[in-house]
Motif scaffolding. Structure first.
Motif, PDB file in Angstrom:
ATOM      1  N   HIS A 158      -8.415  -7.543  -0.796  1.00  0.00           N
ATOM      2  CA  HIS A 158      -8.235  -7.034   0.569  1.00  0.00           C
ATOM      3  C   HIS A 158      -6.805  -7.171   1.069  1.00  0.00           C
ATOM      4  CE1 HIS A 158     -12.411  -9.024   0.734  1.00  0.00           C
ATOM      5  NE2 HIS A 158     -12.619  -7.730   0.603  1.00  0.00           N
ATOM      6  N   TRP A 159      -6.030  -7.979   0.357  1.00  0.00           N
ATOM      7  CA  TRP A 159      -4.814  -8.485   0.991  1.00  0.00           C
ATOM      8  C   TRP A 159      -3.790  -8.775  -0.092  1.00  0.00           C
ATOM      9  CZ3 TRP A 159      -5.286 -13.907   3.774  1.00  0.00           C
ATOM     10  CH2 TRP A 159      -4.159 -14.159   4.548  1.00  0.00           C
ATOM     11  N   THR A 160      -2.560  -8.289   0.111  1.00  0.00           N
ATOM     12  CA  THR A 160      -1.482  -8.663  -0.811  1.00  0.00           C
ATOM     13  C   THR A 160      -0.421  -9.453  -0.080  1.00  0.00           C
ATOM     14  OG1 THR A 160       0.255  -7.891  -2.297  1.00  0.00           O
ATOM     15  CG2 THR A 160      -0.264  -6.440  -0.466  1.00  0.00           C
ATOM     16  N   PHE A 161       0.227 -10.349  -0.802  1.00  0.00           N
ATOM     17  CA  PHE A 161       1.356 -11.082  -0.218  1.00  0.00           C
ATOM     18  C   PHE A 161       2.615 -10.296  -0.533  1.00  0.00           C
ATOM     19  CE2 PHE A 161      -1.581 -14.715  -1.496  1.00  0.00           C
ATOM     20  CZ  PHE A 161      -2.302 -14.627  -0.324  1.00  0.00           C
ATOM     21  N   ALA A 162       2.762  -9.215   0.122  1.00  0.00           N
ATOM     22  CA  ALA A 162       3.893  -8.309  -0.052  1.00  0.00           C
ATOM     23  C   ALA A 162       3.881  -7.351   1.156  1.00  0.00           C
ATOM     24  CB  ALA A 162       3.759  -7.500  -1.358  1.00  0.00           C
ATOM     25  N   PRO A 163       4.957  -6.736   1.531  1.00  0.00           N
ATOM     26  CA  PRO A 163       6.260  -6.782   0.863  1.00  0.00           C
ATOM     27  C   PRO A 163       7.019  -8.072   1.157  1.00  0.00           C
ATOM     28  CG  PRO A 163       6.419  -5.478   2.864  1.00  0.00           C
ATOM     29  CD  PRO A 163       4.965  -5.839   2.710  1.00  0.00           C
ATOM     30  N   MET A 164       7.863  -8.425   0.211  1.00  0.00           N
ATOM     31  CA  MET A 164       8.803  -9.520   0.401  1.00  0.00           C
ATOM     32  C   MET A 164      10.062  -8.872   0.964  1.00  0.00           C
ATOM     33  SD  MET A 164      11.541 -11.264  -0.602  1.00  0.00           S
ATOM     34  CE  MET A 164      12.202 -12.610  -1.518  1.00  0.00           C
ATOM     35  N   ALA A 180       8.193   1.152   4.632  1.00  0.00           N
ATOM     36  CA  ALA A 180       7.559   2.089   3.698  1.00  0.00           C
ATOM     37  C   ALA A 180       6.462   1.392   2.897  1.00  0.00           C
ATOM     38  CB  ALA A 180       8.617   2.665   2.753  1.00  0.00           C
ATOM     39  N   GLN A 181       6.714   0.160   2.500  1.00  0.00           N
ATOM     40  CA  GLN A 181       5.694  -0.549   1.715  1.00  0.00           C
ATOM     41  C   GLN A 181       4.480  -0.899   2.577  1.00  0.00           C
ATOM     42  OE1 GLN A 181       7.234  -3.461  -1.397  1.00  0.00           O
ATOM     43  NE2 GLN A 181       9.066  -3.091  -0.187  1.00  0.00           N
ATOM     44  N   VAL A 182       4.727  -1.299   3.803  1.00  0.00           N
ATOM     45  CA  VAL A 182       3.593  -1.603   4.687  1.00  0.00           C
ATOM     46  C   VAL A 182       2.710  -0.361   4.805  1.00  0.00           C
ATOM     47  CG1 VAL A 182       2.937  -2.121   7.068  1.00  0.00           C
ATOM     48  CG2 VAL A 182       4.754  -3.445   5.955  1.00  0.00           C
ATOM     49  N   LEU A 183       3.348   0.759   4.999  1.00  0.00           N
ATOM     50  CA  LEU A 183       2.595   2.015   5.114  1.00  0.00           C
ATOM     51  C   LEU A 183       1.835   2.330   3.831  1.00  0.00           C
ATOM     52  CD1 LEU A 183       2.614   3.852   7.573  1.00  0.00           C
ATOM     53  CD2 LEU A 183       4.188   5.361   6.364  1.00  0.00           C
ATOM     54  N   GLY A 184       2.484   2.088   2.711  1.00  0.00           N
ATOM     55  CA  GLY A 184       1.842   2.346   1.421  1.00  0.00           C
ATOM     56  C   GLY A 184       0.628   1.454   1.205  1.00  0.00           C
ATOM     57  N   PHE A 185       0.766   0.173   1.501  1.00  0.00           N
ATOM     58  CA  PHE A 185      -0.366  -0.737   1.292  1.00  0.00           C
ATOM     59  C   PHE A 185      -1.491  -0.458   2.286  1.00  0.00           C
ATOM     60  CE2 PHE A 185       2.937  -3.867  -0.419  1.00  0.00           C
ATOM     61  CZ  PHE A 185       2.498  -3.782  -1.725  1.00  0.00           C
ATOM     62  N   ASP A 243      -5.365   3.729   7.805  1.00  0.00           N
ATOM     63  CA  ASP A 243      -6.686   3.187   8.145  1.00  0.00           C
ATOM     64  C   ASP A 243      -6.965   1.973   7.256  1.00  0.00           C
ATOM     65  OD1 ASP A 243      -9.285   2.602   8.652  1.00  0.00           O
ATOM     66  OD2 ASP A 243     -10.103   4.452   7.786  1.00  0.00           O
ATOM     67  N   LEU A 244      -6.780   0.815   7.836  1.00  0.00           N
ATOM     68  CA  LEU A 244      -6.936  -0.406   7.047  1.00  0.00           C
ATOM     69  C   LEU A 244      -8.382  -0.623   6.612  1.00  0.00           C
ATOM     70  CD1 LEU A 244      -5.271  -2.680   5.925  1.00  0.00           C
ATOM     71  CD2 LEU A 244      -5.390  -3.822   8.133  1.00  0.00           C
ATOM     72  N   SER A 245      -9.307   0.044   7.275  1.00  0.00           N
ATOM     73  CA  SER A 245     -10.714  -0.168   6.894  1.00  0.00           C
ATOM     74  C   SER A 245     -11.144   0.743   5.735  1.00  0.00           C
ATOM     75  CB  SER A 245     -11.632   0.057   8.099  1.00  0.00           C
ATOM     76  OG  SER A 245     -11.727   1.431   8.365  1.00  0.00           O
ATOM     77  N   ALA A 246     -10.246   1.620   5.291  1.00  0.00           N
ATOM     78  CA  ALA A 246     -10.610   2.480   4.150  1.00  0.00           C
ATOM     79  C   ALA A 246     -10.720   1.612   2.896  1.00  0.00           C
ATOM     80  CB  ALA A 246      -9.532   3.551   3.951  1.00  0.00           C
ATOM     81  N   ALA A 247     -11.558   2.034   1.960  1.00  0.00           N
ATOM     82  CA  ALA A 247     -11.818   1.200   0.776  1.00  0.00           C
ATOM     83  C   ALA A 247     -10.606   1.113  -0.157  1.00  0.00           C
ATOM     84  CB  ALA A 247     -13.024   1.739   0.013  1.00  0.00           C
ATOM     85  N   ASP A 248      -9.621   1.985   0.019  1.00  0.00           N
ATOM     86  CA  ASP A 248      -8.479   1.929  -0.905  1.00  0.00           C
ATOM     87  C   ASP A 248      -7.194   1.464  -0.226  1.00  0.00           C
ATOM     88  OD1 ASP A 248      -7.958   4.101   0.643  1.00  0.00           O
ATOM     89  OD2 ASP A 248      -7.502   5.458  -1.016  1.00  0.00           O
ATOM     90  N   THR A 249      -7.310   0.837   0.930  1.00  0.00           N
ATOM     91  CA  THR A 249      -6.107   0.266   1.549  1.00  0.00           C
ATOM     92  C   THR A 249      -6.267  -1.245   1.639  1.00  0.00           C
ATOM     93  OG1 THR A 249      -7.034   0.606   3.770  1.00  0.00           O
ATOM     94  CG2 THR A 249      -5.567   2.313   2.923  1.00  0.00           C
TER      95      THR A 249
END
Ligand code: BGC
Length: 762
Positions: free
Chosen positions: A154-160, A189-194, A198-204
């Motif tokens: 659900h969660w990445t420790f990025a972007p750095m 850009a990375q925040v948008l990519g991750f 829609d944060l509730s979508a299954a692929d974000t």
């Protein structure tokens, strides 16, 4: 099903089209009330449990700690989140225990360091920054999120996003280099990519922008060391990418390990609660770094674990990564000081809100789809994107006599250097689920593309052994040209990988000298995760291609570039010093009352024993073609400080015979202000592709608040007077200047470097 009951409490009714940034900051009253109702049903232990992030395994043996005792903790509601876990099925089962077998059935958050890819590993972040293409950063993060979410995360420790001006600091590899503006664009850009829209979508997945504070300013480039940074440098430079990430809706941040101006960041209430939350209005999930809450004791600001827990909670750190200080000692702190209880409720609220935004209260299993996992991970599309992004990240540092690109044909190539055959290194220091077997090395790709190759390792970055150098020299002597891979393997950069020297490690310089002495045409392929001091190489070799650590498609991307199927268009995101003693080094230094002058008879701001410039400047990068810049012009000569905008435009032409990319760079300078201003500051860039002979018009529109400075009074102020604008191909290759006057005084609201410049290409 428990989660159906929960659903009634936490409706999750955010409209799907609501941007994440709006969700992060404008919780609707009803969702907030639902979460409050849930909190009202929680015991003190259950509340503290939500603040606890535990290791589900180690980074190299995921899920390995999820035994029966661990599952009992989940059943008792003692865990809010796990890291170092993965796998759609394994995590579905873990989630089931939380949802079905704990009293309240609150879902867990699953997290991992997905920093530059999950299984499809992309170039290291510093390399991607060298693309000067935010679309690259976004695309890679979208793919990483697609794979990670399919594997149950659900969660990445990025972007750095830590700014790094001292390449001795090994973590420079994880970020976007030295500049606040470039770093801000890559961060957003990375925040948008991750996170997508829609944060509730299954692929974000939720972005965990890190490491909040001034981690990259660690003294002496020593990882974890404290930073002494002025408030102006902090606001204008170090915090700018964090602000850009907040603007892009980053739903979580991680705190830095180190102390800032004497206050350890994880217990720094002024920085975290007062500035990040109250001043910026950011209300997301704040996570400590690994054991950083416990380390408040080692820093010497907490005498006991319960003191450490109190300090972190007061600073508004919501979740404790693996230290178990909140788990074991927060209760005692709260008993001693009931005023902490509302702070605990706020932290629980923010964690539950993150779970709500991810859609976990509506469907806690949506990220656990084994079929999707099998389908998307390392798909051919993802591999193709990794190749393209690797190609876009390469920087041509030198190319005397146009030795590159190499002619296709019968010539014999001596490929030398252990790094050319080192698959693991191309994965970089964070590799998530990346595997060496997925990597196509330079050796494999060159041998596949060009049959007349003889390979000799010569030496590697980890040994003092020179016995194989003669064999490499013999291979070179029997060949028409040498391609020499030099640099650092993956383990020289990254966390706790600080160096006191930026020279080539091991005996690589001896290898280089021996090969250079053969007199054969010599192309150096430089690899690694930081700028290196390579004056001898720069002087004696014909061509240098900086290829960083490029991920699974490293080899094919480099071979395409050597032979001209890819025309390199990257630019340096950090200065390359001539010698270690030049660091910290950045292009945007202050002018000094005695600006550096090459004339040593004058007393100026320079070293006696080195030229005043870096070896390769920020923004430097050549191409196999040549570009000319027309005169820039502005659409008006003056703008009001409040709300004014100016557009600067210029023509860029490809004067050569090959298609290629140029990164048009826009810098500003405020020559007279209430405080001394940097000699240059990047304020815009655009990577453009031009066919031979083609001209395109590139324009940038800047708003007056992008010229603001952090004033002596502690505000963003736009001062009246002239602003110089410079356009060029690198920070040390300015091709045109123009100026605009600001009328009146205005107020800015955020770091100017965090504000995106609109650009157009016609
Ligand atoms: C690093 C973080 C990382 C965390 C979890 C820490 O040591 O500083 O960047 O996210 O470990 O792996």
């Amino acid at each position: 099903m428990k989660h159906a009951i929960l659903k009634a409490f936490v409706t999750g009714t955010v409209a799907l089209a609501t941007p994440v940034s709006a969700m992060a900051q404008n919780d609707s009253a009803s969702q907030s009330a639902d979460i409050d109702a849930l909190i009202a049903r929680m015991t003190l232990d259950e509340k503290i449990g939500q603040l606890v992030q535990r290791m589900g395994g180690r980074s190299k043996s995921l899920n390995s700690r999820l035994g029966p005792e661990e599952l009992d903790k989940v059943r008792r509601g003692e865990v809010g989140s796990y890291l170092h876990v993965a796998g759609a099925d394994a995590l579905r089962e873990l989630q089931r225990v939380a949802v079905e077998e704990s009293r309240l059935g609150i879902p867990l958050l699953f997290s991992m360091d997905v920093v530059h890819g999950y299984r499809t590993i992309f170039p290291v972040p510093l390399a991607m920054a060298a693309s000067w293409d935010p679309e690259v950063a976004e695309r890679h993060a979208r793919i990483a999120a697609t794979e990670a979410s399919a594997a149950g995360l659900h969660w990445t420790f990025a972007p750095m996003v830590d700014i790094a001006r001292d390449p001795r600091w090994g973590r420079i590899v994880e970020g976007a280099g030295e500049d606040a503006y470039l770093g801000s664009r890559m961060a957003a850009a990375q925040v948008l990519g991750f996170q997508g829209t829609d944060l509730s979508a299954a692929d974000t997945i939720m972005a965990g922008t890190k490491h909040f504070g001034a981690y990259g300013a660690a003294e002496g480039g020593r990882d974890y060391a404290g930073a002494e940074v002025s408030e102006r440098a902090m606001r204008e430079t170090y915090l700018a990418p964090f602000r850009a990430a907040a603007e892009a809706g980053s739903a979580s941040y991680m705190t830095a390990f180190n102390a800032l101006n004497g206050v350890p960041t994880t217990g720094n209430e002024d920085l975290l609660r007062t500035m990040l939350r109250e001043e910026w209005g950011w209300n997301g999930l704040l996570l400590s770094d690994w054991r950083a809450v416990e380390e408040l004791m080692a820093h010497g600001v907490a005498g006991t674990r319960s003191d450490a827990a109190r300090l972190a909670l007061e600073a508004s750190v919501d979740m404790d990564m693996v230290a178990d200080v909140y788990a074991g000692d927060l209760k005692e702190a709260i008993k001693g000081d009931p005023a902490l209880l509302p702070l605990l409720d706020q932290a629980v609220h923010r964690i539950l809100d993150a779970k709500r935004k991810l859609g976990l209260f509506v469907d806690p299993y949506k990220y656990h789809d084994a079929a999707r996992e099998a389908e998307v991970i390392l798909s051919s599309d993802h591999r193709a994107a990794a190749r393209d992004i690797a190609e876009r990240s390469i920087v041509l540092l030198k190319n005397d006599g146009d030795v590159l690109p190499l002619a296709e044909g019968a010539q014999k190539i001596a490929l030398v250097g252990a790094l050319a055959d080192d698959a693991l290194s191309q994965l970089g220091s964070w590799r998530a689920q990346g595997r060496a077997e997925d990597v196509v090395t330079l050796r494999a790709a060159l041998e596949a593309a060009h049959h007349n190759v003889v390979f000799a390792p010569g030496t590697d970055a980890r040994t003092d052994d020179v016995t194989d150098i003669p064999e490499a020299v013999a291979a070179a002597e029997s060949s028409d040209l040498i391609v020499l891979a030099l640099g650092e393997d993956y383990d020289w950069s990254g966390e706790a990988r600080s160096r006191s020297s930026l020279e080539l490690p091991g005996r690589q310089l001896a290898l280089f000298e021996a090969l250079a002495a053969t007199g054969k045409p010599l192309v150096v392929v430089l690899m690694g995760g930081r700028p290196l001091a390579i004056p001898e190489v720069a002087e004696k070799t014909d061509a240098v291609l900086e290829t960083w650590l490029l991920g699974i498609e490293s080899g094919p991307a480099i071979v395409d570039t050597l032979f001209g199927d890819n025309n390199p268009g990257g630019k340096l995101p950090a200065s390359f010093p001539r010698t270690t003693g030049q660091v910290p080094v950045s292009y945007d230094h202050l002018p000094s009352g005695r600006p550096a002058d090459p004339d040593l008879s004058k007393d100026t701001a320079r070293y006696m024993d080195q030229p005043i410039t870096p070896l390769y400047a920020f923004g430097h990068g050549l191409s196999y073609t040549r570009f000319s810049f027309g005169e820039p012009s502005v659409d008006r000569s003056s703008i009001p400080a409040n709300g004014g905008e100016v557009t600067i435009a210029l023509d860029v032409t490809n004067d050569g015979a090959r298609a290629g990319d140029e990164v048009v760079q826009l810098y500003m300078r405020d020559p007279v202000a209430s405080v001394s201003r940097p000699v240059q500051q990047l304020r815009g860039f655009r990577r453009v592709t031009l066919q031979p002979g083609e001209t395109k018009r590139v324009s940038f529109t800047l708003s007056a608040d992008q010229f603001a400075l952090w004033s002596r009074e502690g505000e963003w102020v736009i001062e009246p007077g002239e602003i110089e604008l410079m356009v060029g191909s690198a920070s040390d290759d300015i091709r045109g200047r123009v100026s605009v006057t600001i009328d009146g005084t205005g107020r800015g609201s955020i770091a100017p470097a965090a504000i995106p410049t609109r650009s157009k290409v016609q």
